[in-house]
Motif scaffolding. Structure first.
Motif, short mmCIF file in Angstrom:
data_model
loop_
_atom_site.label_atom_id
_atom_site.label_comp_id
_atom_site.label_asym_id
_atom_site.label_seq_id
_atom_site.Cartn_x
_atom_site.Cartn_y
_atom_site.Cartn_z
N ALA A 17 -7.78 -5.74 2.78
CA ALA A 17 -7.20 -5.55 4.08
C ALA A 17 -6.38 -4.34 3.81
O ALA A 17 -6.19 -3.54 4.96
CB ALA A 17 -6.28 -7.03 4.31
N LEU A 18 -5.80 -3.98 2.80
CA LEU A 18 -4.91 -3.06 2.87
C LEU A 18 -5.44 -1.62 2.43
O LEU A 18 -5.14 -0.39 2.87
CB LEU A 18 -3.68 -3.18 1.67
N GLN A 19 -6.78 -1.90 2.08
CA GLN A 19 -7.64 -0.64 1.87
C GLN A 19 -8.13 -0.06 3.41
O GLN A 19 -8.15 1.19 3.61
CB GLN A 19 -9.02 -0.82 1.14
N VAL A 20 -8.18 -0.93 4.31
CA VAL A 20 -8.36 -0.47 5.76
C VAL A 20 -7.08 0.34 6.10
O VAL A 20 -7.38 1.32 6.81
CB VAL A 20 -8.69 -1.77 6.57
N LEU A 21 -6.10 -0.09 5.94
CA LEU A 21 -5.03 0.68 6.21
C LEU A 21 -4.76 2.15 5.65
O LEU A 21 -4.47 2.92 5.94
CB LEU A 21 -3.58 -0.22 5.97
N ALA A 66 1.01 -1.21 -0.19
CA ALA A 66 0.00 0.05 -0.25
C ALA A 66 1.03 1.19 0.11
O ALA A 66 1.82 1.39 0.64
CB ALA A 66 -0.83 0.01 1.30
N VAL A 67 0.62 2.23 -0.98
CA VAL A 67 1.42 3.53 -1.08
C VAL A 67 0.14 4.50 -0.62
O VAL A 67 -0.87 4.76 -1.10
CB VAL A 67 1.71 3.51 -2.47
N ALA A 68 0.44 5.41 0.35
CA ALA A 68 -0.08 6.66 0.79
C ALA A 68 0.68 7.82 0.43
O ALA A 68 1.80 7.96 1.17
CB ALA A 68 -0.89 6.43 2.08
N GLU A 69 0.37 8.73 -0.20
CA GLU A 69 0.96 9.99 -0.16
C GLU A 69 2.51 9.78 -0.77
O GLU A 69 3.30 10.33 -0.28
CB GLU A 69 0.92 10.93 1.07
#
Length: 300
Positions: free
Chosen positions: A231-235, A159-162
């Motif tokens: 599951a990673l969408q929860v993160l 998962a990548v955010a920002e």
């Protein structure tokens, strides 16, 4: 000229940013001929290459994108781990190191990486070529928030955010791949009984052990991949992000329709050269002065 190297399960792939490509099956790689094979296959001379973005095995012994001259033990915390050792990737790493061509070694994602602290529960999240894949998405699809699921011999998601890798789920943790997968209760019993080693249990833990026909195998792969992505969408929600979904690996095109159906969203399938191309793009940006790639520091 910049080269990216994708140390995959079945083959080592090389790519340049001007779309030259070379694939060497890992079983057929001989260190003595690697430099010749690279130069002939990519139609270039290594002496004119500015920087190589190299991936190798787990990459759990380093936390930064590191000059190969500073790397010890090929970037590994320890020899061994999960998966079948063939030796082709080792031969490539050693040949590049001995060639004195400038190179950087990409780290994997593990419990010492700059990820969400909660994701450090597991010792390992993803091998280094997944960093190359993620950078390809960030660079060429212009995404700052996304989930990437690589489905082939094994299944690994991150998962990548920002524009920062915040977490990853390794093949030994959750979704099985075609050949390899997590150790379930029966596998633990088999290991405890001395029938096989833990690594053998992992290497045989994929869906082929069930003897499934192609339809059932694809349906099962798609279900678990979708669950892992979910599951990673929860993160990502903790980062106020939802993100696009990208699929990679040899099974990606086959499972896309079912994964999309399970998730109620449309995914994008990446081509087989995305990881190597992403590694080449990392090499170029590091050469031009980048000090951070997807939240990973640069030591070059």
């Amino acid at each position: 000229m910049f080269i990216g190297v994708d140390h995959g399960t079945q083959a080592v792939r090389f790519a340049t940013l001007d779309k030259r490509k070379l694939e060497l099956p890992r079983e057929n790689i001989a260190e003595s001929s690697i430099v010749h094979d690279i130069e002939e296959g990519l139609n270039l001379k290594l002496e004119f290459v500015k920087l190589i973005g190299l991936t190798y095995s787990m990459g759990d012994g380093i936390t930064a994108i590191t000059d190969i001259r500073k790397v010890r033990n090929r970037g590994l915390k320890a020899v061994g781990g999960a998966g079948r050792y063939i030796g082709g990737g080792t031969a490539v790493y050693d040949a590049i190191h001995k060639s004195n061509t400038p190179a950087i070694v990409l780290p994997g994602i593990h419990d010492e990486s700059n990820v969400d602290f909660r994701m450090k529960f597991f010792s390992h999240g993803a091998s280094p070529e997944k960093v190359g894949l993620a950078y390809y998405v960030s660079k060429y699809h212009k995404n700052r928030d996304f989930i990437l699921c690589d489905i082939s011999s094994n299944t690994v998601s991150l998962a990548v955010a920002e524009s920062r890798i915040v977490g990853a789920i390794d093949a030994a943790i959750f979704a099985p791949g075609v050949a390899q997968g997590p150790l379930d209760l029966q596998a633990i019993r088999d290991v405890d009984s001395g029938l096989m080693t833990a690594n053998e249990a992992f290497s045989r833990g994929g869906l082929v052990k069930r003897g499934l026909g192609e339809h059932d195998l694809i349906a099962t792969l798609a279900l678990y991949a979708a669950m892992e992505i979910n599951a990673l969408q929860v993160l990502l929600r903790d980062y106020s992000a939802q993100g696009s979904i990208f699929l990679a690996g040899s099974a990606a095109a086959k499972v896309k329709a079912l994964v999309d159906e399970h998730l109620g969203a449309s995914s994008i399938v990446l081509d087989p050269w995305s990881a190597a191309t992403g590694c080449a793009a990392i090499a170029k940006d590091v050469w031009e002065g980048a000090v951070d790639i997807l939240g990973i520091p640069v030591d070059f």
